[in-house]
Write a protein that holds these residues in place. Structure first.
Motif, PDB file in Angstrom:
ATOM      1  N   THR A  15      -3.872   4.665   3.091  1.00  0.00           N
ATOM      2  CA  THR A  15      -4.373   3.610   2.204  1.00  0.00           C
ATOM      3  C   THR A  15      -5.864   3.476   2.460  1.00  0.00           C
ATOM      4  O   THR A  15      -6.347   3.806   3.541  1.00  0.00           O
ATOM      5  CB  THR A  15      -3.694   2.251   2.466  1.00  0.00           C
ATOM      6  OG1 THR A  15      -4.151   1.747   3.739  1.00  0.00           O
ATOM      7  CG2 THR A  15      -2.177   2.377   2.500  1.00  0.00           C
ATOM      8  N   HIS A  17      -8.436   0.401   1.161  1.00  0.00           N
ATOM      9  CA  HIS A  17      -8.819  -0.743   0.344  1.00  0.00           C
ATOM     10  C   HIS A  17     -10.261  -1.114   0.671  1.00  0.00           C
ATOM     11  O   HIS A  17     -10.588  -1.361   1.834  1.00  0.00           O
ATOM     12  CB  HIS A  17      -7.906  -1.929   0.633  1.00  0.00           C
ATOM     13  CG  HIS A  17      -6.460  -1.681   0.295  1.00  0.00           C
ATOM     14  ND1 HIS A  17      -5.731  -2.539  -0.484  1.00  0.00           N
ATOM     15  CD2 HIS A  17      -5.618  -0.670   0.629  1.00  0.00           C
ATOM     16  CE1 HIS A  17      -4.497  -2.082  -0.631  1.00  0.00           C
ATOM     17  NE2 HIS A  17      -4.409  -0.943   0.057  1.00  0.00           N
ATOM     18  N   ARG A 149      -4.501   0.623  12.012  1.00  0.00           N
ATOM     19  CA  ARG A 149      -5.081  -0.104  10.894  1.00  0.00           C
ATOM     20  C   ARG A 149      -6.562  -0.256  11.194  1.00  0.00           C
ATOM     21  O   ARG A 149      -6.940  -0.774  12.245  1.00  0.00           O
ATOM     22  CB  ARG A 149      -4.425  -1.472  10.733  1.00  0.00           C
ATOM     23  CG  ARG A 149      -4.935  -2.237   9.507  1.00  0.00           C
ATOM     24  CD  ARG A 149      -4.145  -3.509   9.279  1.00  0.00           C
ATOM     25  NE  ARG A 149      -4.496  -4.131   7.994  1.00  0.00           N
ATOM     26  CZ  ARG A 149      -3.797  -5.102   7.422  1.00  0.00           C
ATOM     27  NH1 ARG A 149      -2.699  -5.564   8.022  1.00  0.00           N
ATOM     28  NH2 ARG A 149      -4.176  -5.603   6.252  1.00  0.00           N
ATOM     29  N   MET A 194      -5.111  -4.716   2.346  1.00  0.00           N
ATOM     30  CA  MET A 194      -3.847  -4.009   2.440  1.00  0.00           C
ATOM     31  C   MET A 194      -2.725  -4.990   2.760  1.00  0.00           C
ATOM     32  O   MET A 194      -2.910  -5.933   3.528  1.00  0.00           O
ATOM     33  CB  MET A 194      -3.966  -2.950   3.531  1.00  0.00           C
ATOM     34  CG  MET A 194      -2.781  -2.024   3.689  1.00  0.00           C
ATOM     35  SD  MET A 194      -3.159  -0.704   4.884  1.00  0.00           S
ATOM     36  CE  MET A 194      -3.211  -1.632   6.422  1.00  0.00           C
ATOM     37  N   TRP A 209       6.449   0.978   0.358  1.00  0.00           N
ATOM     38  CA  TRP A 209       5.294   0.144   0.691  1.00  0.00           C
ATOM     39  C   TRP A 209       3.991   0.848   0.313  1.00  0.00           C
ATOM     40  O   TRP A 209       3.076   0.229  -0.243  1.00  0.00           O
ATOM     41  CB  TRP A 209       5.326  -0.182   2.176  1.00  0.00           C
ATOM     42  CG  TRP A 209       4.152  -0.971   2.679  1.00  0.00           C
ATOM     43  CD1 TRP A 209       3.974  -2.323   2.618  1.00  0.00           C
ATOM     44  CD2 TRP A 209       2.983  -0.454   3.337  1.00  0.00           C
ATOM     45  NE1 TRP A 209       2.789  -2.687   3.199  1.00  0.00           N
ATOM     46  CE2 TRP A 209       2.159  -1.553   3.641  1.00  0.00           C
ATOM     47  CE3 TRP A 209       2.582   0.832   3.699  1.00  0.00           C
ATOM     48  CZ2 TRP A 209       0.933  -1.405   4.297  1.00  0.00           C
ATOM     49  CZ3 TRP A 209       1.362   0.984   4.337  1.00  0.00           C
ATOM     50  CH2 TRP A 209       0.550  -0.124   4.631  1.00  0.00           C
ATOM     51  N   GLN A 213       0.299   0.026  -2.253  1.00  0.00           N
ATOM     52  CA  GLN A 213      -1.067  -0.036  -1.726  1.00  0.00           C
ATOM     53  C   GLN A 213      -1.999   0.802  -2.605  1.00  0.00           C
ATOM     54  O   GLN A 213      -1.596   1.357  -3.621  1.00  0.00           O
ATOM     55  CB  GLN A 213      -1.092   0.430  -0.274  1.00  0.00           C
ATOM     56  CG  GLN A 213      -0.048  -0.213   0.614  1.00  0.00           C
ATOM     57  CD  GLN A 213      -0.019  -1.728   0.534  1.00  0.00           C
ATOM     58  OE1 GLN A 213      -1.047  -2.390   0.619  1.00  0.00           O
ATOM     59  NE2 GLN A 213       1.189  -2.292   0.370  1.00  0.00           N
ATOM     60  N   ARG A 214      -3.266   0.938  -2.184  1.00  0.00           N
ATOM     61  CA  ARG A 214      -4.246   1.618  -3.024  1.00  0.00           C
ATOM     62  C   ARG A 214      -5.157   2.510  -2.187  1.00  0.00           C
ATOM     63  O   ARG A 214      -5.258   2.355  -0.970  1.00  0.00           O
ATOM     64  CB  ARG A 214      -5.156   0.596  -3.742  1.00  0.00           C
ATOM     65  CG  ARG A 214      -4.461  -0.503  -4.484  1.00  0.00           C
ATOM     66  CD  ARG A 214      -5.474  -1.372  -5.225  1.00  0.00           C
ATOM     67  NE  ARG A 214      -6.623  -1.772  -4.396  1.00  0.00           N
ATOM     68  CZ  ARG A 214      -6.622  -2.821  -3.588  1.00  0.00           C
ATOM     69  NH1 ARG A 214      -5.539  -3.567  -3.443  1.00  0.00           N
ATOM     70  NH2 ARG A 214      -7.700  -3.121  -2.896  1.00  0.00           N
TER      71      ARG A 214
END
Length: 286
Positions: A15, A17, A149, A194, A209, A213-214
């Protein structure tokens, strides 16, 4: 003299963001970063001077002077730890350039760890200012192979230690997307962060999941290299693919599958259709 070596694994942004931009121009990110088994290989031997040689499929175009992140990392460690000796470093360049998988940053992080062992000095911590000065992705690469993360400008890290077992297929359609160009294409720089990953999630739950997300750099990167969307379409057509997206600023795309058998099958089907592309099945490290 004995030579030691290590792998600098590919860094994968599952992901990405973009949540804001600071006054100094740095973008604020929120990203799930994982690592693949495939990577560059760095070896080091004690010496009186510093020297770098490069081989490998992607060796062409790699600088051998002080602009190389491997040598920048070596000099940063020497300076911070007061080391007077040098090292002969060799980089086996297996990862494509400007590919969104942190090749240079992972090389720098691996060099920091390798030379701390070679010179018998305390390693630099991921939050040391000298590490962040090497690049926003270097701190998270120092944490490899632990999934993390990554937030802020790359300095805010927290471990993701409960990801389900999986394998990946990495596909680079033989194009480069310079990171600054992808960021320049952003039309919206303040976006939602996120979502939180449920605890104890299964592989299917994890990929569900991921679908929510992006990667906010996908659209601007695909505007630079239309092959990105072509690669993603091909990956998503494979039944074994549970999720596929672009890593980092592109152009490498990544598919999540259940195991290496499925990864090899998907990789073979794509490689047959696009023989000039870089296609690699690899375990997801955790």
């Amino acid at each position: 003299m004995a030579t030691i070596k290590t792998t600098a694994p590919a860094k994968i942004n599952l992901t990405l963001h973009v949540t804001g931009q600071r006054a100094d121009g740095y973008h604020l990110l929120d990203s799930l970063v994982v690592f693949a088994e495939v990577g560059d290989v760095i070896s080091a031997t004690r010496a009186v001077d510093m020297r770098l040689t490069v081989t490998g499929h992607f060796a062409e175009g790699v600088p051998l002077d002080g602009s190389n992140l491997v040598l920048k990392a070596a000099e940063a460690l020497r300076r911070e730890r007061g080391v007077t000796m040098g090292a002969h470093l060799h980089l086996e360049k297996n990862l494509p350039h400007a590919a969104g998988i942190g090749g240079g940053s992972s090389d720098a992080a691996a060099t920091l760890k390798l030379l701390a062992e070679l010179w018998d000095v305390e390693p630099l911590a991921h939050d040391d200012p000298a590490v962040l000065a090497l690049g926003a992705d270097v701190p998270v690469c120092l944490r490899a192979p632990t999934p993390c993360r990554m937030a802020g400008i790359g300095e805010e890290l927290s471990d993701f230690t409960a990801l389900p077992r999986a394998a990946l297929v990495l596909v680079n359609p033989n194009v480069e997307v310079p990171t600054p160009e992808a960021f320049r294409g952003l039309t919206q720089k303040t976006n939602p962060a996120m979502g939180e990953l449920p605890v104890g999630v299964t592989l299917n739950g994890f990929t569900d999941w991921l679908h929510e997300q992006r990667n906010d750099l996908h659209k601007p990167a695909a505007a630079v290299a239309t092959e990105i969307d072509k690669a993603l379409t091909m990956m998503r057509q494979q039944r074994a693919v549970l999720w596929a997206g672009m890593s980092g600023s592109g152009a490498t795309c990544v598919a999540v599958v259940k195991d290496m058998g499925a990864a090899r099958q998907v990789a073979r089907m794509i490689q047959i259709r696009e023989q000039s592309w870089w296609v690699v099945p690899t375990p997801l490290l955790s």
